[in-house]
Design a protein around this motif. Structure first.
Motif, PDB file in Angstrom:
ATOM      1  N   MET A  95       0.723  -1.265  -0.038  1.00  0.00           N
ATOM      2  CA  MET A  95      -0.327   0.070  -0.228  1.00  0.00           C
ATOM      3  C   MET A  95       0.901   1.717  -0.533  1.00  0.00           C
ATOM      4  SD  MET A  95      -3.395  -1.059  -0.445  1.00  0.00           S
ATOM      5  CE  MET A  95      -3.605   0.631   0.403  1.00  0.00           C
ATOM      6  N   THR A  96       1.868   0.735   0.859  1.00  0.00           N
ATOM      7  CA  THR A  96       3.242   2.064   0.327  1.00  0.00           C
ATOM      8  C   THR A  96       3.210   2.648  -0.667  1.00  0.00           C
ATOM      9  OG1 THR A  96       4.757   1.055   0.877  1.00  0.00           O
ATOM     10  CG2 THR A  96       3.410   2.207   3.024  1.00  0.00           C
ATOM     11  N   THR A  97       3.360   1.638  -1.713  1.00  0.00           N
ATOM     12  CA  THR A  97       3.775   1.776  -2.997  1.00  0.00           C
ATOM     13  C   THR A  97       3.181   2.281  -3.979  1.00  0.00           C
ATOM     14  OG1 THR A  97       3.632   0.089  -3.890  1.00  0.00           O
ATOM     15  CG2 THR A  97       5.449  -0.053  -2.057  1.00  0.00           C
ATOM     16  N   LEU A  98       1.094   2.848  -3.500  1.00  0.00           N
ATOM     17  CA  LEU A  98       0.913   3.583  -4.135  1.00  0.00           C
ATOM     18  C   LEU A  98       0.451   4.599  -4.592  1.00  0.00           C
ATOM     19  CD1 LEU A  98      -2.199   0.269  -3.745  1.00  0.00           C
ATOM     20  CD2 LEU A  98      -0.475   0.728  -5.482  1.00  0.00           C
ATOM     21  N   PRO A  99       0.022   5.015  -5.867  1.00  0.00           N
ATOM     22  CA  PRO A  99      -0.232   6.137  -6.162  1.00  0.00           C
ATOM     23  C   PRO A  99      -1.196   6.697  -5.327  1.00  0.00           C
ATOM     24  CG  PRO A  99      -1.129   5.171  -8.241  1.00  0.00           C
ATOM     25  CD  PRO A  99      -0.289   3.994  -6.514  1.00  0.00           C
ATOM     26  N   GLN A 100      -0.774   8.248  -4.358  1.00  0.00           N
ATOM     27  CA  GLN A 100      -1.740   8.459  -3.580  1.00  0.00           C
ATOM     28  C   GLN A 100      -2.354  10.224  -4.016  1.00  0.00           C
ATOM     29  OE1 GLN A 100      -1.469   8.429   0.316  1.00  0.00           O
ATOM     30  NE2 GLN A 100      -0.130   6.865   0.221  1.00  0.00           N
ATOM     31  N   GLY A 101      -2.504  10.959  -3.958  1.00  0.00           N
ATOM     32  CA  GLY A 101      -2.197  12.862  -4.803  1.00  0.00           C
ATOM     33  C   GLY A 101      -1.522  12.700  -5.864  1.00  0.00           C
ATOM     34  N   ASP A 102      -0.929  13.265  -5.157  1.00  0.00           N
ATOM     35  CA  ASP A 102       0.224  13.330  -6.661  1.00  0.00           C
ATOM     36  C   ASP A 102       1.500  12.601  -6.176  1.00  0.00           C
ATOM     37  OD1 ASP A 102       1.291  15.336  -4.350  1.00  0.00           O
ATOM     38  OD2 ASP A 102       2.421  16.386  -5.171  1.00  0.00           O
ATOM     39  N   GLY A 111      10.346   1.244  -5.084  1.00  0.00           N
ATOM     40  CA  GLY A 111      11.706   1.500  -4.154  1.00  0.00           C
ATOM     41  C   GLY A 111      11.162   2.198  -2.798  1.00  0.00           C
ATOM     42  N   ILE A 112       9.910   2.360  -2.535  1.00  0.00           N
ATOM     43  CA  ILE A 112       9.244   2.629  -0.866  1.00  0.00           C
ATOM     44  C   ILE A 112       9.510   1.363  -0.651  1.00  0.00           C
ATOM     45  CG2 ILE A 112       7.468   4.072   0.430  1.00  0.00           C
ATOM     46  CD1 ILE A 112       9.016   6.785  -1.542  1.00  0.00           C
ATOM     47  N   LEU A 113       8.574   0.658  -0.847  1.00  0.00           N
ATOM     48  CA  LEU A 113       9.118  -0.268  -0.196  1.00  0.00           C
ATOM     49  C   LEU A 113      10.393  -1.753  -0.151  1.00  0.00           C
ATOM     50  CD1 LEU A 113       7.431  -2.767   2.328  1.00  0.00           C
ATOM     51  CD2 LEU A 113       6.331  -3.452  -0.061  1.00  0.00           C
ATOM     52  N   ARG A 114      11.027  -1.529  -0.821  1.00  0.00           N
ATOM     53  CA  ARG A 114      12.233  -1.998  -0.986  1.00  0.00           C
ATOM     54  C   ARG A 114      13.433  -1.499  -0.224  1.00  0.00           C
ATOM     55  NH1 ARG A 114      13.266  -1.120  -6.695  1.00  0.00           N
ATOM     56  NH2 ARG A 114      11.553  -2.631  -7.147  1.00  0.00           N
ATOM     57  N   THR A 115      12.558   0.628  -0.245  1.00  0.00           N
ATOM     58  CA  THR A 115      14.157   0.609   0.933  1.00  0.00           C
ATOM     59  C   THR A 115      14.066   0.467   2.266  1.00  0.00           C
ATOM     60  OG1 THR A 115      14.226   2.504  -0.830  1.00  0.00           O
ATOM     61  CG2 THR A 115      15.088   3.112   1.409  1.00  0.00           C
TER      62      THR A 115
END
Length: 143
Positions: free
Chosen positions: A96-103, A109-113
């Motif tokens: 869920m942290t990698t999905l687009p939201q707003g802009d 790479g967010i979850l991978r990091t």
């Protein structure tokens, strides 16, 4: 997930109307953690709204580096004059942290990091010991 009751069973817990909780009622996240992830993955947009935490704790850059709240696990945290929380464990994140939201764009790479540098954790979970009102700017201390 390892360590969870009923991990091999589909459950349907009853929650208060209008609420939704993953594994805990409170998710704390420090600016030190966000800053560390930004340094590790500068092309990504590590912004707190990706992680849906309840409380962001501003840490002093001169005093806290890295994943500061990891050291809080098992300890109590005071917020302002009334609120006391018991930090129960790390907050593992999902796709869920990698999905687009707003802009914010889609960014795996967010979850991978988070996986490569902090065991997929972003922040910590906590239970309420004492409730009350908190306000922006309230002092947060370990007790």
């Amino acid at each position: 997930m390892e360590g969870l009751d009923y991990r091999d069973t589909v459950t349907d817990p009853q929650l208060p109307p209008g609420t939704f909780f993953d594994l805990a009622i409170v998710h704390l996240l420090t600016t030190a953690t966000i800053d560390r992830f930004r340094a590790l993955y500068p092309q990504g947009r590590f912004e707190t709204r990706r992680f849906r935490q309840n409380i962001v704790v501003a840490t002093n850059p001169d005093e806290q580096e890295g994943f500061a709240e990891n050291d809080w696990i098992g300890q109590a945290v005071a917020i302002g004059a009334e609120v006391r929380l018991q930090v129960t464990g790390p907050c593992p994140r999902c796709v869920m942290t990698t999905l687009p939201q707003g802009d914010l764009p889609k960014d795996s790479g967010i979850l991978r990091t988070a996986a490569q540098h902090n065991h997929v954790n972003v922040g910590v979970y906590a239970d309420a010991i004492a409730g009350g009102t908190i306000r922006r700017g309230d002092l947060v201390t370990l007790v």
